[in-house]
Design a protein around this motif. Sequence first.
Motif, PDB file in Angstrom:
ATOM      1  N   VAL A  66       0.790  11.837  15.099  1.00  0.00           N
ATOM      2  CA  VAL A  66       1.304  11.247  13.874  1.00  0.00           C
ATOM      3  C   VAL A  66       0.089  10.799  13.065  1.00  0.00           C
ATOM      4  O   VAL A  66      -0.757  10.064  13.574  1.00  0.00           O
ATOM      5  CB  VAL A  66       2.226  10.039  14.151  1.00  0.00           C
ATOM      6  N   TYR A  67      -0.012  11.263  11.813  1.00  0.00           N
ATOM      7  CA  TYR A  67      -1.138  10.935  10.941  1.00  0.00           C
ATOM      8  C   TYR A  67      -0.673   9.982   9.851  1.00  0.00           C
ATOM      9  O   TYR A  67       0.360  10.222   9.225  1.00  0.00           O
ATOM     10  CB  TYR A  67      -1.695  12.191  10.269  1.00  0.00           C
ATOM     11  N   PHE A  68      -1.445   8.930   9.617  1.00  0.00           N
ATOM     12  CA  PHE A  68      -1.187   7.975   8.549  1.00  0.00           C
ATOM     13  C   PHE A  68      -2.323   8.051   7.534  1.00  0.00           C
ATOM     14  O   PHE A  68      -3.476   7.845   7.883  1.00  0.00           O
ATOM     15  CB  PHE A  68      -1.116   6.544   9.099  1.00  0.00           C
ATOM     16  N   TYR A  69      -1.980   8.350   6.294  1.00  0.00           N
ATOM     17  CA  TYR A  69      -2.936   8.342   5.193  1.00  0.00           C
ATOM     18  C   TYR A  69      -2.599   7.129   4.339  1.00  0.00           C
ATOM     19  O   TYR A  69      -1.542   7.091   3.704  1.00  0.00           O
ATOM     20  CB  TYR A  69      -2.848   9.622   4.368  1.00  0.00           C
ATOM     21  N   GLU A  70      -3.452   6.116   4.368  1.00  0.00           N
ATOM     22  CA  GLU A  70      -3.179   4.853   3.709  1.00  0.00           C
ATOM     23  C   GLU A  70      -4.028   4.716   2.450  1.00  0.00           C
ATOM     24  O   GLU A  70      -5.244   4.840   2.501  1.00  0.00           O
ATOM     25  CB  GLU A  70      -3.475   3.699   4.670  1.00  0.00           C
ATOM     26  N   LEU A  71      -3.363   4.462   1.330  1.00  0.00           N
ATOM     27  CA  LEU A  71      -4.046   4.264   0.056  1.00  0.00           C
ATOM     28  C   LEU A  71      -3.790   2.843  -0.412  1.00  0.00           C
ATOM     29  O   LEU A  71      -2.641   2.450  -0.628  1.00  0.00           O
ATOM     30  CB  LEU A  71      -3.525   5.238  -1.003  1.00  0.00           C
ATOM     31  N   LYS A  72      -4.835   2.079  -0.534  1.00  0.00           N
ATOM     32  CA  LYS A  72      -4.694   0.698  -1.004  1.00  0.00           C
ATOM     33  C   LYS A  72      -4.226   0.668  -2.452  1.00  0.00           C
ATOM     34  O   LYS A  72      -3.508  -0.212  -2.870  1.00  0.00           O
ATOM     35  CB  LYS A  72      -6.014  -0.053  -0.877  1.00  0.00           C
ATOM     36  N   ASN A  73      -4.652   1.656  -3.240  1.00  0.00           N
ATOM     37  CA  ASN A  73      -4.273   1.741  -4.636  1.00  0.00           C
ATOM     38  C   ASN A  73      -3.550   3.066  -4.871  1.00  0.00           C
ATOM     39  O   ASN A  73      -4.189   4.108  -4.993  1.00  0.00           O
ATOM     40  CB  ASN A  73      -5.513   1.649  -5.527  1.00  0.00           C
TER      41      ASN A  73
ATOM     42  N   MET B  83       0.839  -1.177   0.000  1.00  0.00           N
ATOM     43  CA  MET B  83       0.000   0.000   0.000  1.00  0.00           C
ATOM     44  C   MET B  83       0.882   1.237   0.000  1.00  0.00           C
ATOM     45  O   MET B  83       2.046   1.169   0.372  1.00  0.00           O
ATOM     46  CB  MET B  83      -0.953  -0.025   1.188  1.00  0.00           C
ATOM     47  N   PHE B  84       0.321   2.348  -0.431  1.00  0.00           N
ATOM     48  CA  PHE B  84       1.025   3.626  -0.430  1.00  0.00           C
ATOM     49  C   PHE B  84       0.590   4.405   0.804  1.00  0.00           C
ATOM     50  O   PHE B  84      -0.602   4.474   1.109  1.00  0.00           O
ATOM     51  CB  PHE B  84       0.697   4.423  -1.696  1.00  0.00           C
ATOM     52  N   VAL B  85       1.566   4.970   1.525  1.00  0.00           N
ATOM     53  CA  VAL B  85       1.273   5.661   2.782  1.00  0.00           C
ATOM     54  C   VAL B  85       1.922   7.039   2.776  1.00  0.00           C
ATOM     55  O   VAL B  85       3.050   7.207   2.304  1.00  0.00           O
ATOM     56  CB  VAL B  85       1.814   4.848   3.985  1.00  0.00           C
ATOM     57  N   ILE B  86       1.180   8.006   3.286  1.00  0.00           N
ATOM     58  CA  ILE B  86       1.722   9.336   3.568  1.00  0.00           C
ATOM     59  C   ILE B  86       1.627   9.511   5.077  1.00  0.00           C
ATOM     60  O   ILE B  86       0.575   9.266   5.669  1.00  0.00           O
ATOM     61  CB  ILE B  86       0.919  10.441   2.861  1.00  0.00           C
ATOM     62  N   VAL B  87       2.738   9.905   5.691  1.00  0.00           N
ATOM     63  CA  VAL B  87       2.777  10.093   7.140  1.00  0.00           C
ATOM     64  C   VAL B  87       3.195  11.518   7.435  1.00  0.00           C
ATOM     65  O   VAL B  87       4.192  12.004   6.886  1.00  0.00           O
ATOM     66  CB  VAL B  87       3.769   9.121   7.822  1.00  0.00           C
ATOM     67  N   THR B  88       2.427  12.183   8.266  1.00  0.00           N
ATOM     68  CA  THR B  88       2.793  13.516   8.745  1.00  0.00           C
ATOM     69  C   THR B  88       2.858  13.463  10.264  1.00  0.00           C
ATOM     70  O   THR B  88       2.169  12.656  10.885  1.00  0.00           O
ATOM     71  CB  THR B  88       1.769  14.580   8.312  1.00  0.00           C
ATOM     72  N   TYR B  89       3.691  14.297  10.831  1.00  0.00           N
ATOM     73  CA  TYR B  89       3.797  14.281  12.285  1.00  0.00           C
ATOM     74  C   TYR B  89       4.055  15.671  12.838  1.00  0.00           C
ATOM     75  O   TYR B  89       4.603  16.536  12.161  1.00  0.00           O
ATOM     76  CB  TYR B  89       4.887  13.311  12.756  1.00  0.00           C
ATOM     77  N   ASP B  90       3.624  15.856  14.065  1.00  0.00           N
ATOM     78  CA  ASP B  90       3.860  17.076  14.825  1.00  0.00           C
ATOM     79  C   ASP B  90       4.202  16.624  16.239  1.00  0.00           C
ATOM     80  O   ASP B  90       3.311  16.254  16.998  1.00  0.00           O
ATOM     81  CB  ASP B  90       2.628  17.969  14.815  1.00  0.00           C
ATOM     82  N   VAL B  91       5.482  16.574  16.533  1.00  0.00           N
ATOM     83  CA  VAL B  91       5.931  16.079  17.837  1.00  0.00           C
ATOM     84  C   VAL B  91       6.826  17.118  18.490  1.00  0.00           C
ATOM     85  O   VAL B  91       7.358  18.009  17.827  1.00  0.00           O
ATOM     86  CB  VAL B  91       6.680  14.729  17.714  1.00  0.00           C
ATOM     87  N   ASP B  92       6.999  16.971  19.789  1.00  0.00           N
ATOM     88  CA  ASP B  92       7.877  17.868  20.534  1.00  0.00           C
ATOM     89  C   ASP B  92       9.283  17.819  19.943  1.00  0.00           C
ATOM     90  O   ASP B  92       9.753  16.764  19.505  1.00  0.00           O
ATOM     91  CB  ASP B  92       7.903  17.440  22.008  1.00  0.00           C
ATOM     92  N   VAL B  93       9.954  18.942  19.932  1.00  0.00           N
ATOM     93  CA  VAL B  93      11.277  19.061  19.320  1.00  0.00           C
ATOM     94  C   VAL B  93      12.257  18.034  19.892  1.00  0.00           C
ATOM     95  O   VAL B  93      13.172  17.593  19.202  1.00  0.00           O
ATOM     96  CB  VAL B  93      11.806  20.510  19.452  1.00  0.00           C
ATOM     97  N   ARG B  94      12.065  17.609  21.130  1.00  0.00           N
ATOM     98  CA  ARG B  94      12.966  16.627  21.744  1.00  0.00           C
ATOM     99  C   ARG B  94      12.817  15.236  21.135  1.00  0.00           C
ATOM    100  O   ARG B  94      13.707  14.398  21.282  1.00  0.00           O
ATOM    101  CB  ARG B  94      12.727  16.550  23.252  1.00  0.00           C
TER     102      ARG B  94
END
Length: 86
Positions: free
Chosen positions: A59-66, A1-12
């Motif tokens: 952390v966001y996962f956008y999963e595309l089966k196609n 599958m194709f995945v796009i991951v975005t994240y917003d975490v503490d700088v540490r």
Amino acid sequence: MFVIVTYDVDVRRVNKVRKILRKYLNWVQNSVFEGIISVSNLAKCKAELDKVVEDNDSVYFYELKNPYMLRKRVIGIEKNLFDEFL
């Protein structure tokens, strides 16, 4: 599958999260990764991230089966931040 991951975490924790994601996906922009990944490797990636990410992080996962259903357009220079080894 194709995945796009975005994240917003503490700088540490940014470097820890980035290091985990780089094992599985291509780093395309600050806080954004994408790529083709197996279901089992995605589960491993999520398990590793679960040990690092804390309550105020996301952390966001956008999963595309196609992946062919996705149209990607870039305005400006497309960053190619992953390493290529010969």
